[in-house]
Design an enzyme around this catalytic site. Sequence first.
Site, mmCIF file in Angstrom:
data_model
loop_
_atom_site.group_PDB
_atom_site.id
_atom_site.type_symbol
_atom_site.label_atom_id
_atom_site.label_comp_id
_atom_site.label_asym_id
_atom_site.label_seq_id
_atom_site.Cartn_x
_atom_site.Cartn_y
_atom_site.Cartn_z
ATOM 1 N N LYS A 182 -9.343 -19.127 14.631
ATOM 2 C CA LYS A 182 -10.799 -18.702 14.926
ATOM 3 C C LYS A 182 -10.781 -17.381 15.873
ATOM 4 O O LYS A 182 -11.748 -16.770 15.697
ATOM 5 C CB LYS A 182 -11.555 -19.679 15.449
ATOM 6 N N LYS A 220 -12.535 -27.268 -2.854
ATOM 7 C CA LYS A 220 -13.260 -28.488 -2.469
ATOM 8 C C LYS A 220 -14.787 -28.324 -2.144
ATOM 9 O O LYS A 220 -15.011 -27.254 -1.976
ATOM 10 C CB LYS A 220 -12.793 -29.168 -1.141
ATOM 11 N N LYS A 226 -20.236 -27.316 2.277
ATOM 12 C CA LYS A 226 -21.247 -26.898 2.659
ATOM 13 C C LYS A 226 -21.270 -25.347 3.095
ATOM 14 O O LYS A 226 -22.276 -24.527 2.796
ATOM 15 C CB LYS A 226 -22.135 -27.454 3.956
HETATM 16 P P1 ADP Z 1 -17.567 -29.156 4.905
HETATM 17 O O1 ADP Z 1 -16.547 -28.569 4.117
HETATM 18 O O2 ADP Z 1 -18.925 -29.321 3.970
HETATM 19 O O3 ADP Z 1 -17.954 -28.195 6.164
HETATM 20 P P2 ADP Z 1 -16.816 -30.955 7.095
HETATM 21 O O4 ADP Z 1 -15.333 -30.114 6.952
HETATM 22 O O5 ADP Z 1 -18.058 -30.830 7.949
HETATM 23 O O6 ADP Z 1 -17.220 -30.466 5.420
HETATM 24 O O7 ADP Z 1 -16.329 -32.316 6.692
HETATM 25 C C1 ADP Z 1 -17.205 -33.591 7.061
HETATM 26 C C2 ADP Z 1 -16.293 -34.738 6.812
HETATM 27 O O8 ADP Z 1 -16.653 -34.808 5.330
HETATM 28 C C3 ADP Z 1 -14.845 -34.675 6.856
HETATM 29 O O9 ADP Z 1 -14.344 -36.044 7.449
HETATM 30 C C4 ADP Z 1 -14.146 -34.291 5.635
HETATM 31 O O10 ADP Z 1 -12.953 -34.853 5.625
HETATM 32 C C5 ADP Z 1 -15.241 -34.829 4.600
HETATM 33 N N1 ADP Z 1 -15.337 -33.935 3.378
HETATM 34 C C6 ADP Z 1 -15.630 -32.687 3.603
HETATM 35 N N2 ADP Z 1 -15.791 -32.211 2.508
HETATM 36 C C7 ADP Z 1 -15.335 -33.104 1.542
HETATM 37 C C8 ADP Z 1 -15.071 -33.014 0.011
HETATM 38 N N3 ADP Z 1 -15.301 -32.078 -0.691
HETATM 39 N N4 ADP Z 1 -14.310 -34.275 -0.542
HETATM 40 C C9 ADP Z 1 -14.212 -35.167 0.334
HETATM 41 N N5 ADP Z 1 -14.577 -35.502 1.736
HETATM 42 C C10 ADP Z 1 -14.975 -34.151 2.157
HETATM 43 NA NA NA Z 2 -15.638 -27.350 7.163
#
Ligand code: ADP
Ligand code: NA
Length: 327
Positions: free
Chosen positions: A113, A194, A197
């Site tokens: 970061k 993956k 958001k």
């Molecule tokens: P994002 O990638 O959308 O920003 P976060 O990093 O905030 O999501 O993750 C929030 C939770 O959701 C974590 O526990 C993460 O492991 C799970 N998670 C996020 N994206 C996925 C995905 N594509 N498949 C499975 N679990 C996910």
């Molecule tokens: Na994330």
Amino acid sequence: QQRPRVFSGIQPTGGIHIGNYLGAIRNWVRQQDDYDNVFCIVDLHAMTIPYDPADLRARNLELASVLLAAGIDPARSILFIQSDVREHTELAWILGTLATYGELRRMTQFKEKSKGSERVGAGILFYPVLQAADILLYDAALVPVGEDQKQHIELTRDVAIRFNNTFGETFVVPDADIKEAGARIMSLQDPTKKMSKSDPDPNSRIELRDSPDVIRRKIRRAVTDSGTEIRFDEEGKPAISNLLTIYHLFSDIPIPELEERYVGKGYGTFKQDLAEVIVEHLAPLQQRLDELSAQPAEVVRILHEGAARAREIAAAKMERVRDVTGL
Ligand code: ADP
Ligand code: NA
């Protein structure tokens, strides 16, 4: 028989998608009988990057509503907002006097970061100390985290041990609970990434608030692989494999059974059915979410009650901390 205490910190973000739901939220909901859960919406952590105050408040409320709609049960689990319990910041300061600049600077997340910039906020550096405070306040035995957070839990352990050695047994030294690479839901537009958001393409993900028509459209537009077969093969057919995984996780139908069901049927039929499975399984959650959104005061009440329960535990711990540290 006491259930092990588990602390989960969750960033208040909007746009929660089915990857978050299938990969994380749904598991928390299912584990409520096995663990004594503390779910903390970490708004103080979210402040470490520029944000809009009104938006932060809205995101706190939205995430709480999603968690409640998904089945987090305030009668069994504690759900609260980090900044509602001031002991978090108080303990973070004290732990910060035990953590070293060197170890904080070496955290991978800080390095990523800050990118070596002198202008990086000190909050980014201090982030894992606040995280340690979150965890140690509640005597959590387990902290479920992804591989990327392992280092922060290691730091939490080191600081807890340092504190205990310096001032006497005060903190439970927690273990990271690293889940096996569980279901990872991939982007609907690029199965090598993956679902996230932060992906600029909204068609790459299905959000929990998407209407049935939006869900149907996004599944219709989801990329597929060459060929026509519905077969699970992550190497050769990554897009169809991802859709099969989503189908399986929502319906509980084993993947081989799904493959059999769609022998000789094309992608179109498969996608149509998948869309209906998602629509149908999200419907009850969406209905509860609508109900909760119509009564934000009720969500706030639940959060305040959660904060009161959290504060009771945190205040007792802080009393001990103040006592042994000479405050
Ligand atoms: P994002 O990638 O959308 O920003 P976060 O990093 O905030 O999501 O993750 C929030 C939770 O959701 C974590 O526990 C993460 O492991 C799970 N998670 C996020 N994206 C996925 C995905 N594509 N498949 C499975 N679990 C996910
Ligand atoms: Na994330």
